[in-house]
Design an enzyme around this catalytic site. Structure first.
Site, short mmCIF file in Angstrom:
data_model
loop_
_atom_site.label_atom_id
_atom_site.label_comp_id
_atom_site.label_asym_id
_atom_site.label_seq_id
_atom_site.Cartn_x
_atom_site.Cartn_y
_atom_site.Cartn_z
N GLU A 296 -17.45 10.45 4.38
CA GLU A 296 -16.95 9.13 4.76
C GLU A 296 -15.93 8.72 3.71
O GLU A 296 -16.18 8.81 2.51
CB GLU A 296 -18.07 8.11 4.88
N ASP B 198 0.87 -1.16 0.00
CA ASP B 198 0.00 0.00 0.00
C ASP B 198 0.92 1.23 0.00
O ASP B 198 2.08 1.16 0.40
CB ASP B 198 -0.91 -0.01 1.22
#
Length: 885
Positions: A631, A286
């Site tokens: 969100e 990542d």
């Protein structure tokens, strides 16, 4: 992952326009292969050899410095070997993302609500075609590609959505390992294709493993799943994508697992991924996760960059994605140093490089000409692909409640469409998205579907605060006396307001629209603003880029933006009626389409106009929920119920709830349409609103899908991939990774809407199921068949769900199979589901998976046996068998 490096795409577009799909990848022999002895060849250029042989030969010809540079996501060209540059970073969560115009499908959580694995494969196939088209369009003359224009797709996200407070849960396929596995397998098969020699694209299963928030400490946290939960919940979907979908890439996580950083975790990457599951592909970090291994302000597992990259690569990490936002590089020099210092054997580096070049070879990047020559550079954002997106959006719609209001019996004379998501582009696309050329919002869709009705649109409220209408041009002026209207606008090349202005002009206000032109620019507006009333104002620049706003001598809001899109951060100030204040707005623009404008909230009752519209209407459609501006991933959000992209409350935000109650008080027929990426505790609405539709973030065609559902053009059949709880108070602490008390499998309380729930405009009956055998030897598989009848008067889809009650199991009945079937009114179809050993197995406290002897109950119906009418069959299993990890 987020990305903030900006680059000019215009030269790439120009070069790409000169290329065709049959472009020669290697037009001439590389210099290193010209002077070989007679009879010798560069094996890596020989298509007749295996990808492994070719990759090994290529890697053997590289210097240490060249090798190290190839281990970063921005892999440079090696001209002497004919190796073109390649950027591995491409996002494809629900369509080609961040690469200009593309077909935008519903957000991942919405596609999971389709419960349709074949449809997911179809979507993946369309997305991979669009990736190929983008790759061809922007291919460099030497065969290289740049950011977001490659063929290595960093999707799907198959983390388990264990807690609805996680902001990135919208990127997942829900809370169940089996559903996640099947939906992920479908998407991966579509992305990678079925060509016997070449992959259409390479998919990536992420984030491996045990990762689902909180966002605030993802770079620092070590999670400690129990052996049971690791095997039972967190790993099954990853295993399935390897063993069944043949996924060729995996992404290791930011956080640590059991004290070891995910990207240095040999237990996960070597023992599970490669040895137990037979994974043959490569592992990418990542973005920034490799640096987490050693950073003092992160996991600090190792002390130096050299020790960190050595630990990661030796454990199985092959490719390092850097994160420029956090100054985490791709670690080229530390790799060189680590090898020279004896920390990292060069043979280990070579092993990773071979994996990476095998991938590139299998994508066709080292062939005389590219494979998939039937794909053209224009094969993206097409009408045919839009039709697939609309089909998926319709399949994703979940009818949560219906007291008979829907479908509408006739077109209402006047429809009031109200709410913050009614005309919201953000609520269509979610996060990690491409740019839809013709997005259809809900109000757009209703206008098109009900042309004879009068459609009145009023925003009424914002998502988490007051409504934010655009600041009208009449409020701006060039001079302090406010005698001359307008604002001074200075346009700059690039996103940093740097250098001399390329254009200075007078604009009527602080707004800017464009379409079709791929751009990277910035603007500064200056002038004055006159307050129409006294009181508190909030200012925000509605934008997909960054922005800053000054009013008077105050910097009201600074959200210059560091990622895919900024939050909807606003700032407040107090103004007096009639007074004139200096104003300055700065913003940058990126992409092929945009509609940017300064918005504000004014003092007073913003909801009154909405209530007045409702009183005059024959139908009220309130479109609310959330958006990826509140969100999401590591966000700046200042609002009750939200924290850093995650949520602290599951309730509908208070401003929306208050307006919804006022609309209900008008006594007019009311439909609530929710657009969100996670569960909402709409308890009041469930008791008071006659019809509730869960639309998720439905993609570019979402407004059409919603309008057609209201009209009854199709019968909804989406099913919830997550549990809708009554309150966050019912759940364990967010940071607790134990599964006890979470998801439909382990939650014992009352829920608002259960996992698997979804209503229809028709009804279905189930006959008694039949089993291929009623007594089964442990480890064997069986078939279960049930006749399903559409007992209503409307054609529609049914999602047949199979749950199993197992002996000695503390969990609720667990999903073990499903199929989405279409049935004409009155039609009966047999549906057969296969039940394998893993579906019948249990995991013990030590993490050992076994099929045990005993009596099992198989429940078939349109939902969980606790909440839906199901037909049951009994199965007896003899013996016991342990299954592999």
């Amino acid at each position: 992952m987020q990305f903030n490096r900006r680059f000019n795409l215009a030269p790439l577009a120009l070069l790409g326009s000169l290329l065709v799909s049959s472009v020669a990848v290697h037009a001439e022999t590389p210099a290193a292969c010209k002077d070989l002895k007679k009879g010798a060849t560069c094996k890596y250029l020989e298509p007749s050899l295996t990808p492994q042989e070719r990759a090994a030969d290529l890697v053997s010809r590289m210097t240490l410095e060249e090798k190290a540079a190839q281990l970063g996501h921005t892999a440079p060209a090696i001209p002497r070997l004919g190796v073109p540059q390649y950027n591995w970073w491409n996002e494809g969560l629900h369509g080609v993302a961040r690469a200009g115009f593309a077909t935008v499908f519903p957000q991942a959580i919405g596609m999971a609500a389709s419960w349709d694995e074949p449809m997911m494969q179809k979507v993946g196939d369309v997305v991979s075609t669009e990736f190929r088209a983008k790759y061809i369009e922007h291919l460099h003359p030497n065969g290289g590609s740049d950011f977001y224009r490659g063929l290595t797709v960093w999707s799907p996200n198959i983390n388990i959505f264990r807690d609805p407070r996680w902001g990135r849960g919208q990127e997942t396929y829900g809370e169940d390992p089996y559903l996640t596995s099947r939906i992920g397998i479908g998407y991966i098969k579509g992305l990678q294709g079925d060509d016997p020699k070449f992959f259409k694209t390479i998919a990536t299963s992420k984030h491996f493993a045990v990762h689902s928030g909180p966002e605030s400490n993802r770079h620092k946290e070590s999670v400690y799943p129990t052996p049971h939960d690791l095997e039972d919940t967190y790993l099954p979907a990853f295993r399935a994508t390897v063993t069944e979908a043949n996924v060729q890439s995996a992404m290791c996580v930011y956080n640590a697992v059991n004290g070891v950083p995910g990207c240095a975790n040999e237990e996960l990457m070597e023992n599970y991924l490669r040895k137990s599951w037979g994974f043959k592909g490569y592992v990418v970090s990542d973005c920034g996760a490799a640096a987490n291994i050693y950073r003092e302000d992160s996991l600090h597992y190792k002390k130096t960059p050299e020790e960190g990259v050595a630990a990661g690569i030796k454990a199985g990490m092959d490719l390092i994605c850097g994160d420029y936002r956090n100054h985490m590089t791709t670690e080229v020099q530390p790799i060189i140093n680590a090898v020279k210092q004896g920390l990292l054997p060069q043979a280990v580096v070579d092993k990773s490089l071979v994996r990476l070049f095998v991938g590139r070879i299998q994508l066709g990047m080292f062939e005389p000409s590219l494979p998939f020559a039937n794909i053209k550079k224009t094969d993206y954002d097409t009408a045919a692909n839009h039709a697939v997106s609309l089909d998926m959006a319709k399949k994703a719609m979940v009818l949560l409640k219906n007291d008979g209001l829907l479908p509408l019996k006739k077109a209402p004379k006047t429809i009031a469409v109200i709410g913050p998501n009614a005309d919201s582009y953000d609520a269509l696309v979610g996060n990690y998205y491409g740019k839809p050329s013709n997005p259809v919002t809900v109000v757009d869709g209703i206008r098109a579907r009900f042309p004879e009705s009068k459609i009145v649109y009023v925003e009424g409220t914002g998502l988490v605060g007051p409504a934010e209408p655009p600041v009208p041009d009449s409020a701006f002026c060039l001079d302090a006396a406010c005698k001359t209207p307008g604002l001074k606008a200075e346009h700059y090349a690039g996103a940093k307001l740097a250098g001399a202005a390329t254009l200075t002009q007078t604009d009527t206000g602080a707004h800017f629209e464009w379409k079709g032109e791929e751009r990277e620019s910035s603007i500064r507006w200056t002038g004055f603003i006159k307050a129409p009333a006294s009181g508190d104002y909030q200012f925000r620049f509605s934008s997909e880029g960054g922005y800053r706003v000054w009013v008077g001598d105050k910097l009201v809001v600074d959200e210059w933006g560091v990622g895919d899109a900024p939050s909807m951060l606003a700032g407040s100030t107090t103004l007096k009626a009639g007074e004139i204040y200096p104003v300055k707005v700065e913003a940058f623009q990126i992409g092929p389409i945009g509609d940017q404008k300064l918005v504000w909230s004014l003092p007073g009752d913003a909801g009154k106009e909405a209530v007045d519209a409702a009183k005059k209407a024959d139908l009220v459609v309130f479109v609310g929920g959330l958006s990826a501006r509140v969100e999401g991933e590591e966000m700046k959000v200042k609002a009750d119920g939200f924290a850093g992209g995650d949520r602290t409350s599951l309730d509908l935000p208070a401003p929306q709830q208050k307006l919804l109650e006022r609309l209900h008080a008008t006594k007019k027929p009311l439909v609530l349409v929710l657009m969100n990426g996670s569960a909402l505790s709409v308890n009041w609405a469930d008791k008071n609103v006659p019809a509730i539709v869960e639309a998720w973030y439905p993609g570019s065609e979402g407004g059409t899908a919603v309008a057609q559902l209201l009209a009854g053009d199709y019968s909804p059949a989406g099913r919830l991939p997550v549990t809708f709880y009554k309150s966050a108070d019912q759940l364990p602490a967010f940071g607790d990774y134990k599964m006890d008390g979470r998801t439909y499998r382990y939650f014992k309380g009352d829920v608002l809407y259960p996992f698997g729930h979804g209503l229809s405009y028709t009804s279905f009956n189930y006959a008694v199921p039949s089993l291929s055998t009623k007594t089964l030897k442990a480890g064997d598989a069986l078939d279960v068949t049930v006749d399903v009848t559409n007992a209503g008067k409307v054609d529609g889809d049914e999602v047949v769900q199979l749950y199993i009650t197992k002996p000695n199991d503390t969990a609720n009945p667990v999903l073990a199979g499903f199929a989405r079937v279409n049935l004409k009114a009155g039609q009966t179809k047999p549906v057969t589901l296969k039940v394998d050993a893993r579906a019948l197995s249990l995991v013990d406290a030590k993490g050992v998976r076994k099929v045990q002897a005993g009596d099992y109950t198989l429940h078939l119906g349109g939902g969980q046996p606790k909440y839906a009418k199901t037909a049951a069959a009994r199965l007896s299993v003899t013996g016991e068998v342990e299954l592999p990890k």
